[in-house]
Each structure stands twice: as structure tokens, then as C-alpha cells.
Design an enzyme around this catalytic site. Structure first.
Site, mmCIF file in Angstrom:
data_model
loop_
_atom_site.group_PDB
_atom_site.id
_atom_site.type_symbol
_atom_site.label_atom_id
_atom_site.label_comp_id
_atom_site.label_asym_id
_atom_site.label_seq_id
_atom_site.Cartn_x
_atom_site.Cartn_y
_atom_site.Cartn_z
ATOM 1 N N LYS A 106 0.848 -1.191 0.000
ATOM 2 C CA LYS A 106 0.000 0.000 0.000
ATOM 3 C C LYS A 106 0.883 1.240 0.000
ATOM 4 O O LYS A 106 1.919 1.276 0.671
ATOM 5 C CB LYS A 106 -0.894 -0.022 1.232
ATOM 6 C CG LYS A 106 -1.901 1.104 1.339
ATOM 7 C CD LYS A 106 -2.766 0.903 2.580
ATOM 8 C CE LYS A 106 -3.822 1.963 2.736
ATOM 9 N NZ LYS A 106 -4.706 1.717 3.902
ATOM 10 N N SER B 290 -9.363 1.732 2.947
ATOM 11 C CA SER B 290 -8.475 2.494 2.091
ATOM 12 C C SER B 290 -7.395 1.631 1.430
ATOM 13 O O SER B 290 -6.622 2.123 0.600
ATOM 14 C CB SER B 290 -7.776 3.583 2.917
ATOM 15 O OG SER B 290 -6.997 2.994 3.953
ATOM 16 N N SER C 145 -9.889 -0.729 7.105
ATOM 17 C CA SER C 145 -9.317 -0.457 5.787
ATOM 18 C C SER C 145 -8.591 -1.627 5.143
ATOM 19 O O SER C 145 -8.244 -1.556 3.961
ATOM 20 C CB SER C 145 -8.376 0.752 5.856
ATOM 21 O OG SER C 145 -9.113 1.926 6.088
#
Length: 463
Positions: free
Chosen positions: A79, A149, A173
Site C-alpha cells: 500500500k 483504504s 481499511s
């Protein structure tokens, strides 16, 4: 079967036995990225040449008898919150347009030492402050949201564009996007995985964890991540319970709590049906089902927002005042709202969290695992702002998706999301398992037992 279709466990076994070269696997994953990125846009940056060099190095080491373990030569997506020396950590924001990481985050360094091969940095909702990752399409239907996210990480793994990935979880997330994309995500116990070199959203709620195709894969990744780190004051020594559990489907003696409140309130009927079938499957494997009441349920949302909003604003204080125009509108309004929150509200949220942790500890003294939906609905169409429930209640998409995942962030409890089917539109459904602190082995054992009774999962059939 093409190499990118292999699970981490299968790929690791093939590499160890020299039936597959890391070079073949990495080339296959990079080709898959080229194939699906026009549809999905899971990656902020693809590090193809770097990955090919690392794959050749891994192949040479393995040939020379220096095999580092199950992650050696395995393609990884990170990420875009994780620092990797010499690459940008943009965090999905124009605020970080000129950023270059001076060194590796602790977990990136640990994965590199284990031989994992970075193939790219995956998209995130700006600074992880959202539940959609709007720039990325769902792996099962690119016209629907990826979830956030850690949406890029979940989509990359679901599509075969990474064999595994890392994400962060502050209110769900990791678990929200893996549920919406039909893969596995683990939010470990707070402090178990260090966050040094990882861009923060809310330091008392942030967790780092793996995104994988299977629970068995997650069990291989977790041991490489854990352990104390002087750079993260919340980090703790790794207990033995993080090591991979043994295989098997016998859950005799396991007590599974089934919530009678909160977790099945305002849940889409198809999601509820799929999760309840999965819970019944756990019972078929020997588990004892126990009805439980979720404590302090009406205080969850206020407590979560009361902690996250002021902490996020404090982290962004300087840039919010100097370059506010560089933030996306949805994130900027949340950060500015944090400037208006009284200190007393933050302190009350801290006290509520203490009471919630105590209440959940009592609950988990009665059961070993709590099983519930990960999210109340499958992936909505991109651009949707609300969800309407059968009784006419209207809820924002963000509130709906975070509602069932945030209790584990408030309490710091470990939580595992496992795919348990699809709705009538073919979109994935996830079941969430929660356990007492540092009982990751219980979650992994339960999830592995369930998935062993289900058909093997293949990458999503991207359009």
C-alpha cells in the site's frame, strides 16, 4: 494454470522444490499487471525492473542452497503508505507529490529480508482517510468500488496482480476491501506488527496486516511481520501464537459467538444469508455456537470518530495550514472538522474505549471467536453516496462500511475477514472473525478449517 494464479502457499512450495523459478513467477505477475491495470488501476507505481532484478537474485540464492523461507521470491504489493527506500510514498495525495522515502519501513525491510519481491505500490484513499479508494475499480466489476483504504492491495491480490500485499487498517481499511473483492485480510492485535515508516492516519487505531488469497497464505506472511521495534512505541514482542496453525477441519471445542445485536442490524439479506451459512458450516465442523450480545454497541460510532478525527488532524496540522488546497475535498473537510473538536470529546472517547475493551474482554471470556459480517453490503456502484436498507433507512456508504469493522480497531482485537460466497450479482461477501488479544492462531485455525471445506479460489475474472 499460469504462475500468477497460484496461491502464496502453492507458489512457495513450487519454488522450494524448484518446480517454479521466482523469475517465472514475477514475470507472470508483471504480465498480469499489464493485462488488468487498464481496467482496475490498482497500482500507484509498478517497480518492474527492480522486481526482475530481485527475482533473479532470489533464483540464484535458491539454486545455491540459500533458501530464506516461504516468502523467498514471492511477488508483493505494498500500500502506498509504506516507505521503501528510493521510492515515493505519495499516500494518494498531491501533498506528497515530491516525496521520496529515505529508508525502508520496518515491515518492508523485514519482507525484503525474507526474500519477498516488491512489484509495486498500490493505490489508497488519500492518506487512508476513506472507505472507497476511488481511483481503483473492484476486481469483480470495475464499475463498482474497490473499498478502502487498502483498495489497491485487495484488488491486486484478487486479480492475481500480486501474490500477496500489505495494507493498513484504522477502521476496517484492510477488512472492508478484502470482503468486497473476495480475498482474505488480517488485522492483527494492536502493536503486534510495527508501523515505523508507515504513514499514519490515527496512531491509536492504526494496524498493519496482510492481504492474501487464502487464510493459509496469511498464516505464512504474519510471522515475517511481527516483533518489537524501537521506532514504534506501541510494538510488542511476538507471542508464539502467531506461528502458522496446523492443518485440519476439526473445530471441536471451539466456542463461536453469534451476535444477537449490532452485527446483523441493517445488513443486506444476501450478505446475512451467506454469513449465517458460513457460521453453520463452522458448527458442522464441530464448533459450538453461543448467542452473545455486543457490549456498548450504541457508542461504537461516536467512540471511533472521537478518536480518529482529532488524531488525524493533529498528524496533518502543518500541511493542512500551509497547503490545504492540495487535499481532496472529502479528506480536507474531515481534517478541518478535527480542528473544531473539543479536547473533552477526545478524552471522553478515550474513556469509552477503556470501558469497551473491558466489556469485550468479558465477552471473549465466554467464547473463543465472534463471527459476523465484515461489511453489511457488497460493493456499491462507483460514485454512490448512500445505501438504503429495506426498512427505508438511508446510510452513507462510508458509515455503512466502517460500522461493523471499527469495534476491532477501538479495542485493538485481532480480526480476520474470510470470503464466504457471492450475492446474486456475483459480488463477494466476507465473514469477519474476532478473538481475544494475540489469539491470531485461533482466527487462522478457524478460517483455515472453513476454507478447507470450500472450492479453491482463483483470481477474479477481470473484464
Amino acid at each position: 494454470m499460469r504462475p500468477y494464479e497460484l496461491t502464496l502457499t502453492a507458489a512457495a512450495d513450487a519454488i522450494r522444490s524448484r518446480r517454479l523459478s521466482p523469475v517465472e513467477l514475477v514475470d507472470s505477475v508483471l504480465d498480469r499487471i499489464d493485462e488488468v491495470e487498464p481496467h482496475l488501476n490498482a497500482y500507484a507505481t509498478v517497480t518492474g525492473e527492480r522486481a526482475r532484478r530481485a527475482a533473479r537474485r532470489a533464483a540464484d540464492e535458491i539454486t545455491a542452497g540459500r533458501h530464506r523461507g516461504p516468502l523467498h521470491g514471492i511477488p508483493l504489493g505494498l500500500k502506498d503508505l509504506f516507505d521503501v527506500a528510493g521510492t515515493a510514498t505519495a499516500a494518494g495525495s498531491r501533498v506528497r507529490a515530491d516525496h521520496s522515502a529515505p529508508g525502508d519501513s520496518t515491515v518492508a525491510a523485514r519482507l525484503s529480508a525474507a526474500g519477498a519481491v516488491l512489484v509495486g505500490k498500490t493505490h489508497t484513499h488519500e492518506f487512508a482517510y476513506g472507505l472507497t479508494t476511488p481511483q481503483t475499480g473492484n476486481a469483480w466489476d470495475p464499475d463498482r468500488i474497490a473499498g478502502g483504504s487498502s483498495g489497491g492491495s485487495a484488488v491486486a491480490v484478487a486479480a492475481g496482480a500480486a501474490t500477496f500485499a500489505l495494507g493498513t487498517d484504522t477502521g476496517g481499511s484492510i477488512r472492508v476491501p478484502v470482503a468486497l473483492n473476495g480475498v482474505v485480510g488480517l488485522k492483527p492485535t494492536y502493536g503486534l506488527v510495527p508501523r515505523t515508516g508507515v504513514t499514519s492516519l490515527s496512531w491509536s487505531l492504526d494496524h498493519v496486516g496482510p492481504v492474501t488469497r487464502t487464510v493459509e497464505d496469511a498464516a505464512l506472511v504474519l510471522p515475517a511481520l511481527v516483533g518489537p521495534d524501537p521506532g514504534d512505541p506501541a510494538s510488542v514482542p511476538a507471542p508464539r501464537s502467531v506461528h502458522p496453525p496446523g492443518a485440519g477441519t476439526d473445530l471441536t471445542g471451539l466456542r463461536v459467538g453469534v451476535p444477537g445485536n449490532y452485527y446483523f442490524d441493517h445488513v443486506h439479506p444476501e450478505v446475512e444469508a451467506a454469513v449465517r451459512r458460513a457460521i453453520t458450516r463452522l458448527q458442522d465442523l464441530g464448533a459450538q455456537l453461543v448467542d452473545v450480545d455486543i457490549p456498548m454497541a450504541r457508542h461504537v460510532r461516536a467512540t471511533h470518530w472521537g478518536l480518529m478525527v482529532p488524531e488525524a488532524t493533529a498528524y496533518h496540522e502543518r500541511t493542512l495550514r500551509t497547503v490545504p488546497e492540495l487535499y481532496q475535498a472529502d479528506v480536507r473537510v474531515l481534517l478541518e472538522a478535527g480542528e473544531l473538536m473539543p479536547a473533552g470529546d477526545y478524552l471522553r472517547a478515550q474513556r469509552a474505549r477503556t470501558l469497551m475493551r473491558q466489556a469485550w474482554a468479558r465477552l471473549l471470556g465466554e467464547v473463543d471467536v465472534v463471527a459476523a459480517p465484515t461489511v453489511p453490503a457488497t460493493a456499491v456502484t462507483a460514485g454512490s453516496e448512500t445505501v438504503t436498507w429495506p426498512d427505508g433507512t438511508v446510510e452513507s456508504v462510508s458509515d455503512a462500511y466502517v460500522r461493523l469493522s471499527s469495534p476491532a480497531n477501538i479495542t485493538g482485537l485481532p480480526s480476520l475477514s474470510v470470503p464466504v460466497g457471492h450475492d446474486s450479482a456475483g459480488m463477494p461477501v466476507g465473514m469477519q472473525l474476532m478473538a481475544r488479544p494475540f489469539a491470531e492462531s485461533v482466527l487462522l485455525r478457524t478460517g483455515r478449517a472453513y476454507e478447507a471445506t470450500m472450492p479453491a479460489r482463483k483470481p477474479a475474472p477481470v473484464a
